[in-house]
Design an enzyme around this catalytic site. Sequence first.
Site: not given
Length: 485
Positions: A283, A349, A390
């Site tokens: 991550e 998340n 995004w």
Amino acid sequence: MTRAALHWFRDDLRLADNPGLAAATAHGPTLCLYILDEGGERRRLGGASRWWLAQSLRALSASLRERGAELVVMRADPADLLPKLVAEAGIDLVTWSRRYEAAAIALDRDLKETLVGAGVTVRSFNSHLLNEPWQVSSKLGEPMKVFTPYWRAARAKGEPAAPEPAPQRILPLPLPRALARAAVDLTDLALEPARPDWAGGLRAEWTPGEAGAAERLGDFLSGSLGGYGEGRNRPDCVSTSRLSPHLRFGEIGPRQIWHACQTASAAGMAAGGASDIDKFLSEIGWREFSYHLLFYNPELATKNYNARFDAFPWAPETQALKRWQRGQTGYPLVDAGMRELWATGWMHNRVRMVVASFLIKHLLIDWRQGEDWFWDTLVDADPASNAASWQWVAGSGADAAPYYRIFNPVTQGEKFDPRGDYVRRWVPELADLDDAAIHTPWQASASALRDAGVSLGETYPMPVIDLAFGRQRALDALASVSGET
Ligand code: FAD
């Protein structure tokens, strides 16, 4: 010749593992400077980030004082201020940690040229990433576009350098008298909200600063690292590190996190095993990959990475964006996430993916509107990770979610918030609904709603859009630009 240094703090608000600060303090008396620069090309920080920055600067200032130095804070254009300051104070070394947004890179490059032209040594360092964006490339030496080979190549570079400890003592360099009046008090920066003061939830949730970051990391390594691989998807429990705002402002660096994981594991002090640690570090790898993308695509926050999406048929403007922002969509998981964001400046998340997918796909609202709202409201609003994520959800990004992947907020809620604890916490008007109805109040019987004190359309909204209709409309729109039929 006397030796005097200046360390310009930016997104590296820490003393340990800060090679620029270490180089400056080893050189001679050091001026520790922070400049609030809001006039240039750089994107202005959002409200939640400004709040965080104020707390973080306060913490940094206190730690510097413990070591004998002062944090000098100014509001200025660095291109004007630094050459004057350096000349007045007789500084011969300037250090800083590198930044990766195009406007910041340009400013630093020009400034370095000016200072070097004036006979000053300028040294820049990496304190923000495991690898500089340009240090990882494909076999052909090209920028990477897909995460898995990127991360494999990054890991093949071996262990990151061990972090350096904080300097024990810092010999302070006083601010020259001619510029003393340019220094401002932290409160003069007006970074915190006053009327209204909406930061109560942020204060309750977070301890910004280097010590707060170290404590979060310690708690995580001995706590939710255990089972992280699976648990990280659950918004109803503390399942992740919550280090993101600390990383954003450089109160902790990824090298420190990497080595802390290895040390805790070797000492048998880590709650998780090798696979949990690997997943956690991957991550951190997504963060690195986002910076790699930003560096090679400076307009990542404003321009579709995949230009085919420029023709995307977004829906005409309605009240839907406002309902999404306020957590009033009528979909409990989406509303819980948006309200968690508003209250604490952070969102889990899994829920970020669901709310982003809902905005872009079900509501057909441009991902840039969502990116902008997150930029203003997240305490971890990050120029690379926010834009890249995004675009990942939109399907317009590098290595993006496939265009037909549309998160269903109901099934996501049932899977990742199975007892509805997360929804009950953030959407208290639904708290008395039973587990079967918590993610679908509009399907509950009239008596179940009445018993739970829910009046749809009054105490909690009806769904802003029908899920099946929204999904089909999105698939049609996405197919029109995806190049796939
Ligand atoms: P952990 O699971 O503990 O992960 C450790 C660290 O790895 C995080 O602190 C973060 O630095 C990094 N990380 C984890 N997941 C990602 C990811 N998918 N992409 C990049 N880095 C990641 N993260 C930000 O830091 N800033 C943002 O502005 C941001 N905006 C996002 C917007 C959307 C639409 C989505 C879907 C994700 C976004 N993320 C962002 C990524 C991710 O949601 C957060 O990093 C994560 O939730 C932070 O929580 P944590 O520190 O507990 O994460």
